[in-house]
Design an enzyme around this catalytic site. Sequence first.
Site, PDB file in Angstrom:
ATOM      1  CG  HIS A 313      -2.081   0.898   1.116  1.00  0.00           C
ATOM      2  ND1 HIS A 313      -1.999   2.250   1.324  1.00  0.00           N
ATOM      3  CD2 HIS A 313      -3.363   0.634   0.770  1.00  0.00           C
ATOM      4  CE1 HIS A 313      -3.195   2.788   1.134  1.00  0.00           C
ATOM      5  NE2 HIS A 313      -4.039   1.824   0.787  1.00  0.00           N
ATOM      6  CG  ASP A 370      -8.408  -4.350  -2.815  1.00  0.00           C
ATOM      7  OD1 ASP A 370      -7.630  -3.400  -2.906  1.00  0.00           O
ATOM      8  OD2 ASP A 370      -9.643  -4.257  -2.965  1.00  0.00           O
TER       9      ASP A 370
END
Length: 435
Positions: A313, A370
């Site tokens: 991320h 996700d």
Amino acid sequence: MADSQVSEKTVTLTDNSTGKSVTLPVRAGTIGPDVIDISKLYAETGMFTFDPGYGATGSCVSGLTYIDGEEGILLHRGYAIEDLAEKSDFLEVAYLLLDGDLPTAEEKAAFDTAITRHTMVHEQLSIFLRGFRRDAHPMAILCGVTGALSAFYHDSTDIHDPQQRMIASRRLIAKMPTLAAMAYKYSLGQPFNYPRNNLSYAENFLYMCFAVPAEEYVVDPILADAMDKILILHADHEQNASTSTVRLAGSSGANPFACIAAGIASLWGPAHGGANEAVLNMLNEIGHKKNIPEYIEKARDRDDPFRLFGFGHRVYKNFDPRAKVLRKACHDVLGKLGIHDPLLELAMELEKIAIEDSYFIEKKLYPNVDFYSGIILKAMGFPTSMFTVLFAVARTTGWIAQWNEMIKDPAQRIGRPRQLYTGPEQRAFVDLAKR
Ligand code: SDX
């Protein structure tokens, strides 16, 4: 509107080729890193800053969402995502993002009713949607139909009218689940279901997706609760790629329907919201835990474009707090449904191996939102092609809240980044006959 203070602090930059210095003001927010205000930099130095991917660049002042990537903290208007996921419902979070505070019982009832009463779409839209091929990807349909909304709801496109902004915002939040369900039903060749005003936002979405005219459909409360939690966890996330797309589109004065369509397009990318679909495809490709080391090796190899989807991320260099909530929800939902999905075990094994791998530790790569969402969505009966659509349904609320905040910001002006030019210097034109 969130306010930032110009602190006493300043930063001085010195050009060591000329000895010339420029002093820039530092602005402080409520919490989190201060920012160096560089708006006068070009005028005073003739130079731009350079930050491809905007990893160290603040694009706006916002009071909606705060992320501490090192500590794995996510707050919406100051409330921790773990508390919101546990104790509120999605429309309550939508109200919080739009209004700034949690609603009273009366305010919540009124907002729920207002959204519920906007869930139907213009009947012509169902004809418009039927222009797509049956095998069209539902994200392609959602992107196209959302952009078309400005043709159907032209009476709420004046961005300078607060009343029209409010109606457009409610229409988008309310109609996105209906459009998403229509895209899904269309791909199945099944008739559309009209929304039902006696159902909650999450229940209505499941009903519109899974009910068929041939029999009564009763929404499973386990699935409704899981769906509501998934919507909350995906509602907003600071200035991510799709939110920045919505803000940039909106900065030109484009209508809200066009801006949200732009956000959907950006979210679709596998590096962003498309990752949840990519995670399931990746887990299916890995197939068995004995194959995990091979894929970890591919992810470590800088010459191999393969990325471990669901990991890493730009901001989180610790666990994404949403992934922790979703991991627990995975076990709860699959356990209550009595589903034994080997992909969940594979995902848990992959997570265990990856977070202990030296490359992932060095690069601070942890599971993100996700990584687990797809496993729950698969258990709920959704095909992988619908996973990013669900992300878009939830994120529409965040996009709209961010768009409203931008429009109301008195300092707002069109976004127009510059560049570092590396093309040819000016040169004389050569006629075709002489080339
Ligand atoms: C979302 O921004 C948001 O807030 C997004 C989001 C939201 O709610 O809006 O949180 C939703 O988009 C989550 C992310 C979903 N995407 C994926 O799961 C795709 C896989 N992840 C990677 O593509 C990547 O981690 C990104 C795109 C998420 C972040 O990309 P960055 O910012 O370029 O990654 P980084 O700078 O932190 O990477 C550091 C290093 C790099 O290697 P070096 O150049 O230093 O050698 O780690 C590598 C990266 O190549 N790396 C990975 C990796 N992610 C980063 N290597 C292998 N597998 C990965 N998943």
